[in-house]
Design a protein around this motif. Sequence first.
Motif, PDB file in Angstrom:
ATOM      1  N   PHE A  26      15.848  -4.930  -1.041  1.00 21.80           N
ATOM      2  CA  PHE A  26      15.894  -3.378  -1.204  1.00 21.80           C
ATOM      3  C   PHE A  26      14.703  -2.645  -1.072  1.00 21.80           C
ATOM      4  O   PHE A  26      14.486  -1.536  -0.790  1.00 21.80           O
ATOM      5  CB  PHE A  26      16.689  -3.311  -2.666  1.00 21.80           C
ATOM      6  N   ILE A  27      13.630  -3.357  -1.519  1.00 16.74           N
ATOM      7  CA  ILE A  27      12.216  -2.790  -1.367  1.00 16.74           C
ATOM      8  C   ILE A  27      11.742  -2.667   0.081  1.00 16.74           C
ATOM      9  O   ILE A  27      11.042  -1.557   0.246  1.00 16.74           O
ATOM     10  CB  ILE A  27      11.098  -3.658  -2.392  1.00 16.74           C
ATOM     11  N   GLN A  28      11.972  -3.650   0.725  1.00 20.16           N
ATOM     12  CA  GLN A  28      11.855  -3.418   2.136  1.00 20.16           C
ATOM     13  C   GLN A  28      12.473  -2.268   2.779  1.00 20.16           C
ATOM     14  O   GLN A  28      12.027  -1.478   3.714  1.00 20.16           O
ATOM     15  CB  GLN A  28      12.300  -4.484   3.116  1.00 20.16           C
ATOM     16  N   GLN A  29      13.618  -2.023   2.344  1.00 20.18           N
ATOM     17  CA  GLN A  29      14.398  -0.813   2.757  1.00 20.18           C
ATOM     18  C   GLN A  29      13.779   0.720   2.160  1.00 20.18           C
ATOM     19  O   GLN A  29      13.810   1.742   3.076  1.00 20.18           O
ATOM     20  CB  GLN A  29      15.715  -0.974   2.184  1.00 20.18           C
ATOM     21  N   HIS A  30      13.170   0.426   0.949  1.00 15.90           N
ATOM     22  CA  HIS A  30      12.639   1.732   0.586  1.00 15.90           C
ATOM     23  C   HIS A  30      11.138   2.168   1.391  1.00 15.90           C
ATOM     24  O   HIS A  30      10.978   3.217   1.692  1.00 15.90           O
ATOM     25  CB  HIS A  30      11.883   1.564  -0.799  1.00 15.90           C
ATOM     26  N   ALA A  31      10.727   1.036   2.098  1.00 18.31           N
ATOM     27  CA  ALA A  31       9.396   0.956   2.667  1.00 18.31           C
ATOM     28  C   ALA A  31       9.837   1.674   4.103  1.00 18.31           C
ATOM     29  O   ALA A  31       9.357   2.662   4.624  1.00 18.31           O
ATOM     30  CB  ALA A  31       8.661  -0.357   2.999  1.00 18.31           C
ATOM     31  N   PHE A  32      11.161   1.239   4.744  1.00 18.71           N
ATOM     32  CA  PHE A  32      11.704   1.811   5.941  1.00 18.71           C
ATOM     33  C   PHE A  32      11.684   3.345   5.718  1.00 18.71           C
ATOM     34  O   PHE A  32      11.690   3.996   6.629  1.00 18.71           O
ATOM     35  CB  PHE A  32      12.918   1.160   6.422  1.00 18.71           C
ATOM     36  N   ALA A  33      12.322   3.704   4.642  1.00 14.85           N
ATOM     37  CA  ALA A  33      12.767   5.152   4.360  1.00 14.85           C
ATOM     38  C   ALA A  33      11.192   5.859   4.369  1.00 14.85           C
ATOM     39  O   ALA A  33      11.173   6.931   5.048  1.00 14.85           O
ATOM     40  CB  ALA A  33      13.427   5.168   3.051  1.00 14.85           C
ATOM     41  N   VAL A  34      10.398   5.495   3.668  1.00 16.87           N
ATOM     42  CA  VAL A  34       9.089   6.085   3.461  1.00 16.87           C
ATOM     43  C   VAL A  34       8.308   6.302   4.840  1.00 16.87           C
ATOM     44  O   VAL A  34       7.676   7.036   5.161  1.00 16.87           O
ATOM     45  CB  VAL A  34       8.170   5.537   2.331  1.00 16.87           C
ATOM     46  N   ALA A  35       8.601   5.174   5.835  1.00 14.04           N
ATOM     47  CA  ALA A  35       7.857   5.302   7.016  1.00 14.04           C
ATOM     48  C   ALA A  35       8.414   5.927   7.907  1.00 14.04           C
ATOM     49  O   ALA A  35       7.813   6.448   8.952  1.00 14.04           O
ATOM     50  CB  ALA A  35       8.236   3.758   7.603  1.00 14.04           C
ATOM     51  N   GLN A  36       9.317   6.873   7.606  1.00 13.54           N
ATOM     52  CA  GLN A  36       9.945   7.926   8.493  1.00 13.54           C
ATOM     53  C   GLN A  36       8.865   9.192   8.238  1.00 13.54           C
ATOM     54  O   GLN A  36       9.138  10.263   8.823  1.00 13.54           O
ATOM     55  CB  GLN A  36      11.234   8.407   8.168  1.00 13.54           C
ATOM     56  N   HIS A  37       8.118   9.117   7.155  1.00 11.16           N
ATOM     57  CA  HIS A  37       7.238  10.508   6.897  1.00 11.16           C
ATOM     58  C   HIS A  37       5.921  10.103   6.688  1.00 11.16           C
ATOM     59  O   HIS A  37       4.979  10.833   6.659  1.00 11.16           O
ATOM     60  CB  HIS A  37       7.607  10.915   5.401  1.00 11.16           C
ATOM     61  N   CYS A  38       5.425   8.642   6.520  1.00  5.92           N
ATOM     62  CA  CYS A  38       3.860   8.184   6.318  1.00  5.92           C
ATOM     63  C   CYS A  38       4.013   7.160   7.151  1.00  5.92           C
ATOM     64  O   CYS A  38       4.923   6.386   7.563  1.00  5.92           O
ATOM     65  CB  CYS A  38       3.961   7.821   4.761  1.00  5.92           C
ATOM     66  N   ASN A  39       2.410   6.723   7.450  1.00  9.59           N
ATOM     67  CA  ASN A  39       2.174   5.394   7.741  1.00  9.59           C
ATOM     68  C   ASN A  39       2.307   4.383   6.553  1.00  9.59           C
ATOM     69  O   ASN A  39       1.520   4.521   5.551  1.00  9.59           O
ATOM     70  CB  ASN A  39       0.505   5.647   8.109  1.00  9.59           C
ATOM     71  N   VAL A  40       3.011   3.357   6.684  1.00  8.22           N
ATOM     72  CA  VAL A  40       3.453   2.539   5.787  1.00  8.22           C
ATOM     73  C   VAL A  40       2.963   1.055   6.139  1.00  8.22           C
ATOM     74  O   VAL A  40       3.240   0.410   7.023  1.00  8.22           O
ATOM     75  CB  VAL A  40       4.803   2.617   5.327  1.00  8.22           C
ATOM     76  N   ALA A  41       2.252   0.269   4.943  1.00 12.28           N
ATOM     77  CA  ALA A  41       1.984  -0.998   5.383  1.00 12.28           C
ATOM     78  C   ALA A  41       2.430  -1.710   3.991  1.00 12.28           C
ATOM     79  O   ALA A  41       2.117  -1.349   2.878  1.00 12.28           O
ATOM     80  CB  ALA A  41       0.433  -1.228   5.165  1.00 12.28           C
ATOM     81  N   ALA A  42       3.151  -2.650   4.158  1.00 13.56           N
ATOM     82  CA  ALA A  42       3.823  -3.506   2.960  1.00 13.56           C
ATOM     83  C   ALA A  42       2.866  -4.918   2.687  1.00 13.56           C
ATOM     84  O   ALA A  42       2.569  -5.445   3.685  1.00 13.56           O
ATOM     85  CB  ALA A  42       5.212  -4.164   3.133  1.00 13.56           C
ATOM     86  N   LEU A  43       2.409  -5.130   1.499  1.00 10.78           N
ATOM     87  CA  LEU A  43       1.692  -6.390   1.102  1.00 10.78           C
ATOM     88  C   LEU A  43       2.429  -7.318   0.140  1.00 10.78           C
ATOM     89  O   LEU A  43       2.639  -6.543  -0.986  1.00 10.78           O
ATOM     90  CB  LEU A  43       0.227  -5.783   0.725  1.00 10.78           C
ATOM     91  N   HIS A  44       2.606  -8.103   0.326  1.00  7.31           N
ATOM     92  CA  HIS A  44       3.230  -9.234  -0.542  1.00  7.31           C
ATOM     93  C   HIS A  44       2.381 -10.548  -0.506  1.00  7.31           C
ATOM     94  O   HIS A  44       2.181 -11.129   0.634  1.00  7.31           O
ATOM     95  CB  HIS A  44       4.457  -9.412  -0.107  1.00  7.31           C
ATOM     96  N   ILE A  45       2.247 -11.127  -1.503  1.00  6.20           N
ATOM     97  CA  ILE A  45       1.760 -12.745  -1.867  1.00  6.20           C
ATOM     98  C   ILE A  45       2.686 -13.538  -2.204  1.00  6.20           C
ATOM     99  O   ILE A  45       3.370 -13.300  -3.117  1.00  6.20           O
ATOM    100  CB  ILE A  45       0.340 -12.599  -2.340  1.00  6.20           C
TER     101      ILE A  45
END
Length: 387
Positions: A26-45
């Motif tokens: 569901f966090i990945q889905q939020h990132a996909f939504a924001v990527a329609q408007h911004c440059n998005v990079a997701a970081l997870h460790i």
Amino acid sequence: MTDKKLNILFLASWYPNKLLPKNGNFIQQHAFAVAQHCNVAALHIIANNQTEDFILEEQTVNDVLEVIVYYRKINSNIPILSHLKKLKVRHQAHIMGYNRIVEKLGKIDLTHLNVVFPAGNFALYLKKKYHIPFIISEHWTALQKSFVVELPFLVKKMIKKTFNEAATICPVSIDLMKAIKNISSNKNYEVVPNVVNTEIFKHKTHETGKRILHVSNLKNEHKNITGILDSIKELSLLRDDFFISIVGDGDYEYFIRYAENIQIPKHLYNIEGAKSYEEIAKLMQTHNLFLLYSNYENLPCVIAEALVCGLPVLTSNVGGTAEMVDNTNGVVIPAADNKTLLKELNQLLDNLGSYNHTKIANDAANKYSYKSVGKQFLEIYKKILNI
């Protein structure tokens, strides 16, 4: 700055990876939504049993640069030493991933922290070292039901500090916002719901019928599958003009045996394992009612997905479910109340035709689509950055 896209770091405590492919989807889905408007990079460790100190993997999915850093699991019999080593290694992993993202994306304008712990430490670090403000999207049900009792003192202290220093806190439900207000002195809140891919989940004309669908992780203490099956058994003694499909990525064979043991007629149900997004969407488009009977929840994506497909929903009143379902799109009942579940199921099966499925789908899409949620986050970013 208003003419160029913002560079947003999605710093995620949970995120899909090779060890846990559905973790934080569901966090990945939020990132996909924001990527329609911004440059998005997701970081997870994430810790891993590996010989190398660090392994960095990256890929671009739906315009999101995803950087996952696997670090060698810390093994120590001394708790304090283990804790300190873990903090150090996690920080090094975050730095490694962050540096790769900056190489690819350039200067980060804002950190979007997803789930306050444990990644919150790095959001605080970026704010202090580089003056990068951060917001928090929060999904964690532990903040609702067990924060004071179960979480260690130092964890609670760090969580409180992270919440207090966030520019804005964005719980996915009003219910969760109330819980966070008991923890943090922060005054800046904006509820932003979970998101649905409306290219996959969409309304199609349903054949009339009485087909019930349940989709979950099949964890019984959470989703109360046995409560559903017990109620279906009772319903089968009253009528046999319905069918229920139960689908999930848990121990579905256990529930097959349970249904057999309580002698639910076999022509009334089907229980099977995990499905893809596309398969779940198709199931929703071929059923008539969605059922979620959880003991606790936050803001279930699966309810939003069902609503976008035009399904009325019968759900227990836990977490934010009552914020999603009302008398126009379903029924909310008490949790763990099989008597009421049986009564409402019986009545709903006779009244499914009274729901406007197209309106249910349109209203849900307007609230939970990539476009709507992504725009909501963009406005929050712009307000914080004064642009």
